[in-house]
Design a protein around this motif. Structure first.
Motif, PDB file in Angstrom:
ATOM      1  N   GLU A 222       0.454  -1.544   0.069  1.00 30.14           N
ATOM      2  CA  GLU A 222       0.081   0.094  -0.274  1.00 30.14           C
ATOM      3  C   GLU A 222       0.836   1.266   0.103  1.00 30.14           C
ATOM      4  O   GLU A 222       0.276   2.246  -0.599  1.00 30.14           O
ATOM      5  CB  GLU A 222      -1.107  -0.261   0.898  1.00 30.14           C
ATOM      6  CG  GLU A 222      -2.007  -1.110   1.174  1.00 30.14           C
ATOM      7  CD  GLU A 222      -2.672  -1.105   0.164  1.00 30.14           C
ATOM      8  OE1 GLU A 222      -2.551  -0.843  -0.868  1.00 30.14           O
ATOM      9  OE2 GLU A 222      -2.832  -3.133   0.038  1.00 30.14           O
ATOM     10  N   LEU A 223       1.831   1.014   0.832  1.00 34.64           N
ATOM     11  CA  LEU A 223       2.747   2.104   0.695  1.00 34.64           C
ATOM     12  C   LEU A 223       3.093   2.691  -0.472  1.00 34.64           C
ATOM     13  O   LEU A 223       3.453   3.058  -0.729  1.00 34.64           O
ATOM     14  CB  LEU A 223       4.194   1.824   1.620  1.00 34.64           C
ATOM     15  CG  LEU A 223       4.772   2.306   1.678  1.00 34.64           C
ATOM     16  CD1 LEU A 223       4.577   4.200   2.916  1.00 34.64           C
ATOM     17  CD2 LEU A 223       6.049   2.525   2.486  1.00 34.64           C
ATOM     18  N   ASP A 224       3.697   1.423  -1.950  1.00 32.93           N
ATOM     19  CA  ASP A 224       4.237   1.675  -2.858  1.00 32.93           C
ATOM     20  C   ASP A 224       3.567   2.467  -3.726  1.00 32.93           C
ATOM     21  O   ASP A 224       2.781   3.382  -4.950  1.00 32.93           O
ATOM     22  CB  ASP A 224       4.696   0.738  -3.626  1.00 32.93           C
ATOM     23  CG  ASP A 224       6.021   0.181  -2.550  1.00 32.93           C
ATOM     24  OD1 ASP A 224       6.890   1.765  -2.519  1.00 32.93           O
ATOM     25  OD2 ASP A 224       6.729  -0.023  -3.681  1.00 32.93           O
TER      26      ASP A 224
ATOM     27  N   THR B 291       5.553  -1.454  -7.730  1.00 33.32           N
ATOM     28  CA  THR B 291       6.449  -1.216  -6.772  1.00 33.32           C
ATOM     29  C   THR B 291       7.051  -0.332  -7.385  1.00 33.32           C
ATOM     30  O   THR B 291       6.602   0.839  -8.047  1.00 33.32           O
ATOM     31  CB  THR B 291       8.099  -2.131  -7.196  1.00 33.32           C
ATOM     32  OG1 THR B 291       7.780  -2.183  -9.053  1.00 33.32           O
ATOM     33  CG2 THR B 291       7.577  -3.829  -7.365  1.00 33.32           C
ATOM     34  N   THR B 292       8.218   0.623  -6.045  1.00 33.51           N
ATOM     35  CA  THR B 292       9.173   1.816  -6.312  1.00 33.51           C
ATOM     36  C   THR B 292       9.934   1.532  -5.675  1.00 33.51           C
ATOM     37  O   THR B 292      11.505   0.331  -5.272  1.00 33.51           O
ATOM     38  CB  THR B 292       8.293   3.179  -5.264  1.00 33.51           C
ATOM     39  OG1 THR B 292       8.878   2.369  -3.253  1.00 33.51           O
ATOM     40  CG2 THR B 292       7.207   3.455  -5.430  1.00 33.51           C
ATOM     41  N   LEU B 293      11.360   2.014  -6.436  1.00 36.23           N
ATOM     42  CA  LEU B 293      12.401   2.226  -6.665  1.00 36.23           C
ATOM     43  C   LEU B 293      13.723   2.860  -5.801  1.00 36.23           C
ATOM     44  O   LEU B 293      14.557   2.964  -5.449  1.00 36.23           O
ATOM     45  CB  LEU B 293      13.104   2.670  -7.940  1.00 36.23           C
ATOM     46  CG  LEU B 293      12.682   2.498  -8.980  1.00 36.23           C
ATOM     47  CD1 LEU B 293      13.241   3.023 -10.417  1.00 36.23           C
ATOM     48  CD2 LEU B 293      12.632   0.925  -9.420  1.00 36.23           C
ATOM     49  N   GLY B 294      12.915   3.213  -4.752  1.00 33.42           N
ATOM     50  CA  GLY B 294      13.482   4.007  -3.003  1.00 33.42           C
ATOM     51  C   GLY B 294      13.939   5.473  -3.809  1.00 33.42           C
ATOM     52  O   GLY B 294      13.184   5.585  -4.782  1.00 33.42           O
TER      53      GLY B 294
ATOM     54  N   GLN C 147       8.879   4.627 -10.239  1.00 31.75           N
ATOM     55  CA  GLN C 147       8.044   3.201 -10.626  1.00 31.75           C
ATOM     56  C   GLN C 147       8.166   2.672 -11.547  1.00 31.75           C
ATOM     57  O   GLN C 147       8.368   2.257 -12.160  1.00 31.75           O
ATOM     58  CB  GLN C 147       6.553   3.636 -10.191  1.00 31.75           C
ATOM     59  CG  GLN C 147       6.310   5.148 -11.201  1.00 31.75           C
ATOM     60  CD  GLN C 147       4.913   4.828 -11.420  1.00 31.75           C
ATOM     61  OE1 GLN C 147       4.147   4.522 -12.507  1.00 31.75           O
ATOM     62  NE2 GLN C 147       4.137   6.342 -10.490  1.00 31.75           N
ATOM     63  N   GLY C 148       7.683   1.189 -11.253  1.00 34.29           N
ATOM     64  CA  GLY C 148       7.436  -0.640 -12.377  1.00 34.29           C
ATOM     65  C   GLY C 148       6.299  -0.622 -11.892  1.00 34.29           C
ATOM     66  O   GLY C 148       5.729  -0.853 -10.459  1.00 34.29           O
TER      67      GLY C 148
ATOM     68  N   HIS D 149       8.937  -4.349  -2.260  1.00 32.77           N
ATOM     69  CA  HIS D 149       8.690  -2.852  -2.553  1.00 32.77           C
ATOM     70  C   HIS D 149       9.456  -1.742  -1.631  1.00 32.77           C
ATOM     71  O   HIS D 149      10.338  -2.026  -0.859  1.00 32.77           O
ATOM     72  CB  HIS D 149       7.264  -2.853  -1.360  1.00 32.77           C
ATOM     73  CG  HIS D 149       6.253  -3.711  -2.370  1.00 32.77           C
ATOM     74  ND1 HIS D 149       5.751  -3.088  -3.253  1.00 32.77           N
ATOM     75  CD2 HIS D 149       6.064  -4.589  -1.977  1.00 32.77           C
ATOM     76  CE1 HIS D 149       4.586  -3.795  -3.901  1.00 32.77           C
ATOM     77  NE2 HIS D 149       4.357  -5.356  -2.926  1.00 32.77           N
ATOM     78  N   SER D 150       9.366  -0.776  -2.135  1.00 28.00           N
ATOM     79  CA  SER D 150       9.954   0.440  -0.893  1.00 28.00           C
ATOM     80  C   SER D 150      11.548   0.082  -1.888  1.00 28.00           C
ATOM     81  O   SER D 150      12.148   1.372  -1.692  1.00 28.00           O
ATOM     82  CB  SER D 150      10.149   0.788  -0.370  1.00 28.00           C
ATOM     83  OG  SER D 150       8.386   1.071   0.669  1.00 28.00           O
ATOM     84  N   ARG D 151      12.521  -0.584  -2.573  1.00 26.64           N
ATOM     85  CA  ARG D 151      13.770  -0.691  -2.288  1.00 26.64           C
ATOM     86  C   ARG D 151      13.620  -1.253  -3.699  1.00 26.64           C
ATOM     87  O   ARG D 151      14.740  -2.056  -3.876  1.00 26.64           O
ATOM     88  CB  ARG D 151      14.613  -1.002  -1.984  1.00 26.64           C
ATOM     89  CG  ARG D 151      14.391  -2.199  -1.164  1.00 26.64           C
ATOM     90  CD  ARG D 151      14.973  -2.753   0.556  1.00 26.64           C
ATOM     91  NE  ARG D 151      13.648  -3.146   1.144  1.00 26.64           N
ATOM     92  CZ  ARG D 151      13.510  -4.641   1.182  1.00 26.64           C
ATOM     93  NH1 ARG D 151      14.932  -5.361   0.855  1.00 26.64           N
ATOM     94  NH2 ARG D 151      12.672  -5.005   1.919  1.00 26.64           N
TER      95      ARG D 151
END
Ligand code: ASP
Ligand code: MG
Length: 410
Positions: free
Chosen positions: A65-67, A146-149, A137-138, A108-110
């Protein structure tokens, strides 16, 4: 005709006025016959605000959910920029990371980018559109967002430039390039016309905020020409590229200072195999980065271990050390926040004896005490007292005459 990937960070797209200006610039550039792929970050401090919101609801929000939430920031920017372009009569399309073909792992997040399928982008380009892609993002194999950090839009841009075999990846930011030292610290700091990937990687890892280290790594791996420049002026910035000839390897290209550190010491641990492994495994498992590690013999069969961590990690590190100190039989745990690190970086250092000595002498002449020294092939770092960092910055910058130009090999 060139294929150009551009990236605009949060400050560059902070409001509608700035977005309009970017659209105007892009319109001109496209008119000249260039193909444009534009990666944008979330507007201003949007991502911070989103992080705050979700943590207000929960100390431990579900990663997924964060992503899901953080990825929305960039989607606002792409829709607005594409609309601004259309309103100028420029054909444009916005694409989310997944739509742009960004496949990542599931962390996720990284997340790390596993593959980019540029098919959709190519199609849109061939229809004469400016393609506006959401940075940072991806999606993974299952289609989960997802996010890349944090700061990951740089990586999106450089990775896209690599996948598209773009002529250049331009990183537009709020500074006009890479400087010999932070211009806020030393007045005659000079902008570099170019810097090598390796030097930039060191600078980025040392906390130069201009570019994310992962993006530089990508650039290095795929030899992407990266141009770091200001969103607010036309002046040329700094090119990050491969440097192989000795003529282009300078003793020192830049200086980085870090005042956000704490020094830790474990005094009087038994001189036995496995002690350092035990300590640093615990610290690593807590996700804490350690730098400048020194072990020295105090007495026979007894060692002191010193290292630095980011100041934000101090409380966590202390609690880990207090916890392990009994197990490993340490006499004392000590920490000091009145420290700072100054580092010189230069691709030619390895071929130029005496560079480290010149730095130590410069510090000694100003009676600045060095607490810890650490070196790599292209870097020398010294830990000093924090209140001396400005003086150290000035004097080391002067010693290598960086205000005038980089010195060739000695
Ligand atoms: N918006 C994200 C962040 O603030 C990604 C980026 O700006 O590069 O970290
Ligand atoms: Mg950024």
């Amino acid at each position: 005709m060139a294929l150009i990937v551009q990236k605009y960070g949060g400050t560059s797209v902070a409001d509608l006025d700035k977005i309009r200006k970017i659209a105007q610039k892009l319109a001109l550039l496209q008119k000249k016959g260039n193909q444009l792929v534009v990666v944008v970050s979330a507007m201003g401090k949007t991502t911070d605000a989103l992080v705050e919101m979700i943590y207000d609801l929960s100390d431990n929000p579900p990663e997924r959910e964060l992503d899901m939430l953080l990825s929305t920031g960039e989607q606002v920017s792409i829709a607005l920029l594409s609309t601004a372009l259309e309103s100028l009569g420029v054909k444009a399309v916005s694409l989310t990371g997944p739509q742009a073909g960004m496949l990542t792992d599931s962390k996720h997040s990284r997340s790390k980018i596993l593959n980019i399928d540029p098919k959709r982008i190519m199609e849109e380009l061939s229809q004469g559109k400016v393609v506006v892609v959401a940075g940072f993002q991806g999606a993974d194999q299952k289609g989960e967002i997802t996010t890349l950090g944090r700061g990951g839009s740089d990586t999106t841009a450089v990775a896209l430039a690599a996948a598209l075999k773009a002529d250049v990846c331009e990183i537009y930011t709020d500074v006009s390039g890479i400087f010999t030292i932070d211009p806020n610290m030393v007045k005659n700091a000079r902008k570099l016309s170019f810097i090598s990937y390796d030097e930039m990687l060191e600078l980025a890892n040392l906390g130069a905020k201009v570019m994310h280290p992962r993006a530089v790594e990508y650039g290095k791996r795929y030899k992407v020409k990266i141009h770091v420049r200001s969103s607010f002026s036309e002046e040329e910035g700094t090119i990050i590229r491969e440097v192989t000839s000795l003529e282009e390897k300078f003793m020192v290209s830049g200086i980085a200072c870090d005042v956000n550190l704490a020094k830790m010491a474990i005094i009087g641990v038994p001189d036995q195999p496995g002690i350092a492994a035990q300590i640093f495994t615990r610290i690593a498992n807590a996700g804490i980065n350690v730098d400048l590690i020194v072990q020295s013999i105090r007495k026979e069969q007894e060692n002191d271990i010193l290292f630095t961590v980011n100041k934000d990690d101090l409380p966590k590190t202390l609690s880990i050390l207090n916890d392990v100190s009994d197990q490993i039989g340490a006499k004392e745990i000590y920490h000091d926040e009145n420290v700072a690190k100054i580092s010189i970086i230069g691709a030619g250092m390895a071929n130029s004896p005496g560079v480290a000595a010149a730095m130590f002498k410069a510090l000694a002449d100003k009676e600045i005490n060095i607490e810890i020294i650490s070196t790599s092939e292209i870097k020398v770092s010294c830990l000093i007292k924090k209140d001396k960092i400005n003086l150290a910055a000035e004097t080391v910058h002067d010693t290598f005459m960086l205000g005038e130009g980089r010195l060739p090999l000695m």
